[in-house]
Design a protein around this motif. Structure first.
Motif, PDB file in Angstrom:
ATOM      1  N   ALA A 192       6.674  10.727 -23.678  1.00  0.00           N
ATOM      2  CA  ALA A 192       6.553  10.693 -22.216  1.00  0.00           C
ATOM      3  C   ALA A 192       7.926  10.558 -21.570  1.00  0.00           C
ATOM      4  N   ILE A 193       8.786   9.759 -22.182  1.00  0.00           N
ATOM      5  CA  ILE A 193      10.152   9.608 -21.666  1.00  0.00           C
ATOM      6  C   ILE A 193      10.874  10.944 -21.742  1.00  0.00           C
ATOM      7  N   ARG A 194      10.712  11.658 -22.839  1.00  0.00           N
ATOM      8  CA  ARG A 194      11.323  12.986 -22.995  1.00  0.00           C
ATOM      9  C   ARG A 194      10.900  13.903 -21.841  1.00  0.00           C
ATOM     10  N   LYS A 195       9.622  13.937 -21.533  1.00  0.00           N
ATOM     11  CA  LYS A 195       9.125  14.796 -20.448  1.00  0.00           C
ATOM     12  C   LYS A 195       9.703  14.374 -19.099  1.00  0.00           C
ATOM     13  N   GLY A 196       9.798  13.061 -18.864  1.00  0.00           N
ATOM     14  CA  GLY A 196      10.373  12.568 -17.616  1.00  0.00           C
ATOM     15  C   GLY A 196      11.839  12.927 -17.479  1.00  0.00           C
ATOM     16  N   VAL A 197      12.579  12.819 -18.570  1.00  0.00           N
ATOM     17  CA  VAL A 197      14.003  13.156 -18.562  1.00  0.00           C
ATOM     18  C   VAL A 197      14.184  14.661 -18.331  1.00  0.00           C
ATOM     19  N   GLU A 198      13.369  15.466 -18.984  1.00  0.00           N
ATOM     20  CA  GLU A 198      13.444  16.913 -18.768  1.00  0.00           C
ATOM     21  C   GLU A 198      13.168  17.252 -17.300  1.00  0.00           C
ATOM     22  N   ALA A 199      12.201  16.582 -16.681  1.00  0.00           N
ATOM     23  CA  ALA A 199      11.901  16.811 -15.263  1.00  0.00           C
ATOM     24  C   ALA A 199      13.093  16.416 -14.389  1.00  0.00           C
ATOM     25  N   PHE A 200      13.767  15.320 -14.746  1.00  0.00           N
ATOM     26  CA  PHE A 200      14.953  14.893 -14.012  1.00  0.00           C
ATOM     27  C   PHE A 200      16.034  15.971 -14.077  1.00  0.00           C
ATOM     28  N   PHE A 201      16.277  16.502 -15.271  1.00  0.00           N
ATOM     29  CA  PHE A 201      17.306  17.529 -15.437  1.00  0.00           C
ATOM     30  C   PHE A 201      16.939  18.812 -14.687  1.00  0.00           C
ATOM     31  N   GLU A 202      15.647  19.127 -14.605  1.00  0.00           N
ATOM     32  CA  GLU A 202      15.214  20.291 -13.836  1.00  0.00           C
ATOM     33  C   GLU A 202      15.463  20.077 -12.345  1.00  0.00           C
ATOM     34  N   ARG A 203      15.206  18.864 -11.865  1.00  0.00           N
ATOM     35  CA  ARG A 203      15.383  18.568 -10.435  1.00  0.00           C
ATOM     36  C   ARG A 203      16.861  18.487 -10.059  1.00  0.00           C
ATOM     37  N   PHE A 204      17.682  17.953 -10.959  1.00  0.00           N
ATOM     38  CA  PHE A 204      19.109  17.754 -10.687  1.00  0.00           C
ATOM     39  C   PHE A 204      19.950  18.457 -11.751  1.00  0.00           C
ATOM     40  N   PRO A 205      19.931  19.785 -11.782  1.00  0.00           N
ATOM     41  CA  PRO A 205      20.619  20.495 -12.870  1.00  0.00           C
ATOM     42  C   PRO A 205      22.132  20.304 -12.894  1.00  0.00           C
ATOM     43  N   THR A 206      22.739  19.947 -11.786  1.00  0.00           N
ATOM     44  CA  THR A 206      24.189  19.752 -11.751  1.00  0.00           C
ATOM     45  C   THR A 206      24.568  18.275 -11.712  1.00  0.00           C
ATOM     46  N   GLY A 207      23.585  17.398 -11.775  1.00  0.00           N
ATOM     47  CA  GLY A 207      23.848  15.964 -11.636  1.00  0.00           C
ATOM     48  C   GLY A 207      24.671  15.401 -12.779  1.00  0.00           C
ATOM     49  N   ARG A 208      25.515  14.423 -12.428  1.00  0.00           N
ATOM     50  CA  ARG A 208      26.311  13.741 -13.447  1.00  0.00           C
ATOM     51  C   ARG A 208      26.572  12.300 -12.999  1.00  0.00           C
TER      52      ARG A 208
END
Length: 123
Positions: free
Chosen positions: A49-65
């Motif tokens: 579930a954490i993996r899916k949440g993290v993937e969703a975060f990266f999709e929402r913020f693809p340039t985030g750092r």
């Protein structure tokens, strides 16, 4: 948990290493995201579930750092203060200051609760 291990965990966010992030949690680990409809933000329990949440975060913020990170490890608790920088689709850089609060179990994360500043620009 050591400061070096926590540094590796935080670095994994900037390299988008979903396996390293999810693998840092205990089997019953809990990740409270900074956004979501639940009181503590979107809640993910367990590595998948954490993996899916993290993937969703990266999709929402693809340039985030994450920048300017300061870490503290004190026994079975820790924190990470950081600045999150993201570029909006129209090219505007947006920054916000926030922190993660951690509970550790051995060398794994049992609870990670994210507390961001406010991003006032739609992303």
């Amino acid at each position: 948990m050591t400061e070096e291990q926590l540094t590796q965990f935080m670095d994994a966010w900037n390299t988008r290493d979903v396996d390293a992030i999810a693998g840092a949690f205990t089997e019953d680990g809990i990740f409270y995201a900074s956004v979501g409809t639940e009181l503590m933000g979107a809640t993910s329990v367990g590595p998948e579930a954490i993996r899916k949440g993290v993937e969703a975060f990266f999709e929402r913020f693809p340039t985030g750092r994450f920048e300017d990170t300061t870490l503290v490890v004190a026994g079975d608790h820790g924190s990470a203060e950081w600045t999150f920088v993201v570029t909006t689709p129209d090219g505007q850089d947006v920054t916000t200051r926030g922190c993660d609060l951690f509970e550790f179990e051995g060398d794994k994360i049992r609870v990670n609760s994210v507390h961001p500043g406010i991003i006032d620009t739609p992303i």
